[in-house]
Design an enzyme around this catalytic site. Sequence first.
Site, mmCIF file in Angstrom:
data_model
loop_
_atom_site.group_PDB
_atom_site.id
_atom_site.type_symbol
_atom_site.label_atom_id
_atom_site.label_comp_id
_atom_site.label_asym_id
_atom_site.label_seq_id
_atom_site.Cartn_x
_atom_site.Cartn_y
_atom_site.Cartn_z
ATOM 1 N N LYS A 21 45.604 -16.568 -66.880
ATOM 2 C CA LYS A 21 46.592 -17.650 -66.857
ATOM 3 C C LYS A 21 45.951 -18.872 -67.508
ATOM 4 C CE LYS A 21 49.809 -19.482 -63.458
ATOM 5 N NZ LYS A 21 51.055 -19.458 -64.211
HETATM 6 N N1 PMP Z 1 54.628 -14.407 -65.684
HETATM 7 C C1 PMP Z 1 54.263 -15.612 -66.135
HETATM 8 C C2 PMP Z 1 54.135 -15.823 -67.604
HETATM 9 C C3 PMP Z 1 54.009 -16.669 -65.240
HETATM 10 O O1 PMP Z 1 53.665 -17.881 -65.677
HETATM 11 C C4 PMP Z 1 54.166 -16.445 -63.859
HETATM 12 C C5 PMP Z 1 53.901 -17.562 -62.878
HETATM 13 N N2 PMP Z 1 52.554 -17.640 -62.527
HETATM 14 C C6 PMP Z 1 54.545 -15.167 -63.418
HETATM 15 C C7 PMP Z 1 54.758 -14.172 -64.373
HETATM 16 C C8 PMP Z 1 54.667 -14.850 -61.959
HETATM 17 O O2 PMP Z 1 53.406 -14.785 -61.384
HETATM 18 P P1 PMP Z 1 53.176 -15.153 -59.851
HETATM 19 O O3 PMP Z 1 54.102 -14.317 -59.080
HETATM 20 O O4 PMP Z 1 51.763 -14.841 -59.609
HETATM 21 O O5 PMP Z 1 53.497 -16.593 -59.710
#
Ligand code: PMP
Length: 310
Positions: free
Chosen positions: A164
């Site tokens: 991320k």
């Molecule tokens: N895909 C992307 C590109 C994201 O930015 C997020 C948010 N973090 C998610 C999926 C969902 O991930 P999470 O459930 O860990 O928030």
Amino acid sequence: MSDRPEMFEGVEEIWMDGEFVDFDDAQIHVLTHALHYGTGVFEGVRCYDTDQGTAIFRWEEHLDRLFNSAEVYDIDIPYTKAELDEATRELIDREGLDSGYIRPIAFYGYGPLGLNPKESPVQVALAVWPWGAYLGDEALEEGVDVAVSSWRKYSSSQIPTNAKTTGTYVNSVLASLEAKGNGYEEAIVLNKEGNVAEGPGENLFMVRDGEVYTTGLAESILDGITRRTVIELAAEMGYTVHDDATISRGELYTADELFFSGTAAEITPIRSVDDNEIGAGTKGPVTDEIQARFFEVVEDGQPDEWFTPV
Ligand code: PMP
């Protein structure tokens, strides 16, 4: 400060580089490496006002993902997970936050410019603020209208999609701008192969003939922690879950139900894609059941292993 964005009104302090500082003093230099080259890694986490008190949802997994993201970019976070955990819990406490959003970020700071970041110091900050439904309360009930983006998700062979990273969110920003500019609430991005990847800040689930599908990790998606949660909950509820699906654009149009999962978006139903109504054009029954179970979990603060008490 009167010109603060509404979402940050009332936020008193931010934890930055080992100290609690006043919100207005949490500043960085304009020649910060991460500002120029996007060399930061971050997390989005929620804490909930549970029956067990305020607790951070799946905090260990978020911290693990933060450190894994950092590893990809050789960012040596100068704090341990335990130190960041303690600082975060203290910050939530100092802010008097019952429920809300937590944003940890680690990035290459102010140092010599140039692509090699290793001479820049690594800076770390933690911020928390109250945050309701990302796409609005109505979206949780009625669903959102989405459009397949003309922007493709970058491939995991170009940039690791399991990390991320701040810089890569320009891809999500482009998709969001396009969708909103065209009157939709959110986008769905296809991967380089032309199959469904995810939303700009959400993973995607599909329901077909009573079974649950979500795009696999090899489809250039983020390994979402809410996605993992939904996979587990849906399986417990007796659904057959296909967690490494390849989903084509056409399958979206004929799906019985679609929904997004994400820390910010929680479980948000999708009621149309490219103006094609999905199911009955509102939240579908399986989505409703999974969403209800998800909100029950975060209200109960159970199971214990998913919650870190503040
Ligand atoms: N895909 C992307 C590109 C994201 O930015 C997020 C948010 N973090 C998610 C999926 C969902 O991930 P999470 O459930 O860990 O928030």
